[in-house]
Design a protein around this motif. Structure first.
Motif, PDB file in Angstrom:
ATOM      1  N   LEU A   1      -4.957   1.873  -3.836  1.00  0.00           N
ATOM      2  CA  LEU A   1      -5.280   1.188  -2.586  1.00  0.00           C
ATOM      3  C   LEU A   1      -5.425  -0.319  -2.800  1.00  0.00           C
ATOM      4  O   LEU A   1      -5.009  -1.119  -1.950  1.00  0.00           O
ATOM      5  N   VAL A   2      -6.021  -0.718  -3.928  1.00  0.00           N
ATOM      6  CA  VAL A   2      -6.147  -2.146  -4.217  1.00  0.00           C
ATOM      7  C   VAL A   2      -4.773  -2.779  -4.406  1.00  0.00           C
ATOM      8  O   VAL A   2      -4.496  -3.887  -3.917  1.00  0.00           O
ATOM      9  N   LEU A   3      -3.884  -2.095  -5.116  1.00  0.00           N
ATOM     10  CA  LEU A   3      -2.521  -2.601  -5.292  1.00  0.00           C
ATOM     11  C   LEU A   3      -1.800  -2.729  -3.946  1.00  0.00           C
ATOM     12  O   LEU A   3      -1.095  -3.718  -3.693  1.00  0.00           O
ATOM     13  N   LEU A   4      -1.991  -1.738  -3.072  1.00  0.00           N
ATOM     14  CA  LEU A   4      -1.392  -1.806  -1.736  1.00  0.00           C
ATOM     15  C   LEU A   4      -1.961  -2.975  -0.955  1.00  0.00           C
ATOM     16  O   LEU A   4      -1.220  -3.703  -0.270  1.00  0.00           O
ATOM     17  N   GLN A   5      -3.260  -3.177  -1.071  1.00  0.00           N
ATOM     18  CA  GLN A   5      -3.903  -4.295  -0.357  1.00  0.00           C
ATOM     19  C   GLN A   5      -3.360  -5.641  -0.815  1.00  0.00           C
ATOM     20  O   GLN A   5      -3.055  -6.520   0.007  1.00  0.00           O
TER      21      GLN A   5
ATOM     22  N   GLY B   1      -8.015  -2.830   3.677  1.00  0.00           N
ATOM     23  CA  GLY B   1      -9.284  -3.225   3.074  1.00  0.00           C
ATOM     24  C   GLY B   1     -10.382  -2.206   3.320  1.00  0.00           C
ATOM     25  O   GLY B   1     -11.173  -1.893   2.414  1.00  0.00           O
ATOM     26  N   VAL B   2     -10.435  -1.671   4.536  1.00  0.00           N
ATOM     27  CA  VAL B   2     -11.403  -0.606   4.834  1.00  0.00           C
ATOM     28  C   VAL B   2     -11.118   0.618   3.970  1.00  0.00           C
ATOM     29  O   VAL B   2     -12.039   1.273   3.453  1.00  0.00           O
ATOM     30  N   SER B   3      -9.838   0.927   3.768  1.00  0.00           N
ATOM     31  CA  SER B   3      -9.461   2.048   2.904  1.00  0.00           C
ATOM     32  C   SER B   3      -9.879   1.797   1.457  1.00  0.00           C
ATOM     33  O   SER B   3     -10.300   2.719   0.750  1.00  0.00           O
ATOM     34  N   VAL B   4      -9.767   0.539   1.011  1.00  0.00           N
ATOM     35  CA  VAL B   4     -10.220   0.188  -0.341  1.00  0.00           C
ATOM     36  C   VAL B   4     -11.716   0.446  -0.470  1.00  0.00           C
ATOM     37  O   VAL B   4     -12.184   1.006  -1.479  1.00  0.00           O
TER      38      VAL B   4
END
Length: 335
Positions: free
Chosen positions: A257-261, A285-288
């Protein structure tokens, strides 16, 4: 058990509604619609259903509607847990009920802070404070779900994690919380969202003030620290097979998720995507935040299980030693 399955369903429903509400809150901030209903709260210009004749009014009214739905779903989770509080895993310490009650308290705190934010004219720092409390509501719902066995909670309760793994997970959740909070401030503070024109370095916009550049740069630094930390965590977990696999999977998801963000962030800056896509950036960001909090909470559950097993093992060793000592004492008595 059937009641725990019901609680898991309630928790999932509350998480979905809370996620939608948080993302819509980002849209409110990005679009500048925070005062779309004037300074009246909870009604919109004193009406429950005002004329939907302005985009900012529609956005803010929808945001408030979602907030009311979140409140109802959180209360529903608490009521459902209260009704089966005698069941193991629901009442008492570490049970679903306590997390749900914390969620009720947090959602009312968020509502009151939302009212204060409106009365203060939707100032940046009040808005970010409201955003932070809303993230805490999200976290309490995730905790309730994991205590009910959802999101890997049941698996973590059967496995073990070391204190070292748990501390690394807490650090990741702390960094994610700060990063997402700074993201909210970046979206709300004037010029902060466009203060940096390059990526990953800032490339300062000449029209941006020093505070805007500082906020944007701090947000990026924390995000990269989180990335590096999670990379180290994942490498470490890949070498320590004795650690909880549920915790390891959660760490991998958080890293993804951080990489996607960061990919979304880089695309926004380098490809000059329209500002409306900032809502996508905040949605990820909420998902992170959910991913890292889940990782940390699962690590907490597994580490607690490891401590319980260690205590039981120690008691068993002491008991066995005492038994052997008594047997030797009996055998050595003269007949």
């Amino acid at each position: 058990m059937a009641s725990l399955r019901t609680l898991r369903r309630f928790s999932y429903a509350a998480l979905i509604v809370a996620f939608t509400h948080l993302v819509f809150g980002a849209i409110v901030r990005i679009s500048g619609s925070g005062m779309g209903c004037g300074d009246r709260w909870p009604l919109c210009y004193g009406r429950l259903f005002p004329p939907m004749d302005r985009p900012d009014l529609v956005i803010e009214w929808t945001h408030r509607l979602l907030a009311s739905i979140v409140t109802v779903t959180v209360i529903a989770v608490a009521v459902a847990a209260w009704r089966v509080r005698a069941q193991q895993g629901v009442g008492g310490r570490g049970g679903v009920l306590r997390a749900a009650l914390w969620g009720v308290a947090a959602v009312f705190a968020a509502a009151l802070l939302g009212a204060v934010t409106v009365k203060l004219g939707n100032t940046p720092y009040a808005t970010v404070a409201h955003w932070i409390v809303a993230m805490l509501v999200f976290a309490t719902l995730a905790a309730a779900a994991m205590r009910a066995g959802a999101l890997g909670g049941a698996a973590a309760a059967r496995e073990r994690a070391s204190g070292r793994v748990a501390r690394a997970a807490y650090a990741a959740a702390g960094l994610a919380f700060i990063a997402v909070a700074m993201g909210g401030l970046t979206a709300k503070l004037p010029s902060a969202a466009i203060a940096c024109r390059a990526f990953p370095l800032c490339g300062r916009d000449p029209l941006a003030g020093p505070l805007a550049v500082l906020v944007q740069s701090t947000h990026r630094v924390i995000a990269f620290l989180l990335l590096l930390h999670l990379i180290g965590v994942v490498i470490g977990l890949s070498r320590r097979r004795e650690e909880s696999r549920a915790v390891a999977r959660a760490a991998y998801v958080a890293l993804g998720l951080v990489l996607l963000q960061l990919t979304v962030a880089a695309s926004m800056v380098l490809l000059h995507l329209p500002p409306v896509l900032r809502s996508l950036h905040e949605a990820v960001g909420v998902s992170v935040w959910l991913g890292t909090f889940t990782y940390a909470y699962l690590a907490r559950i597994a580490a607690r299980q490891a401590r319980i097993v260690a205590v039981h093992d120690e008691i068993a060793v002491v008991t066995a030693t005492a038994g052997r000592r008594d047997a030797l004492a009996v055998g050595s008595r003269p007949r």
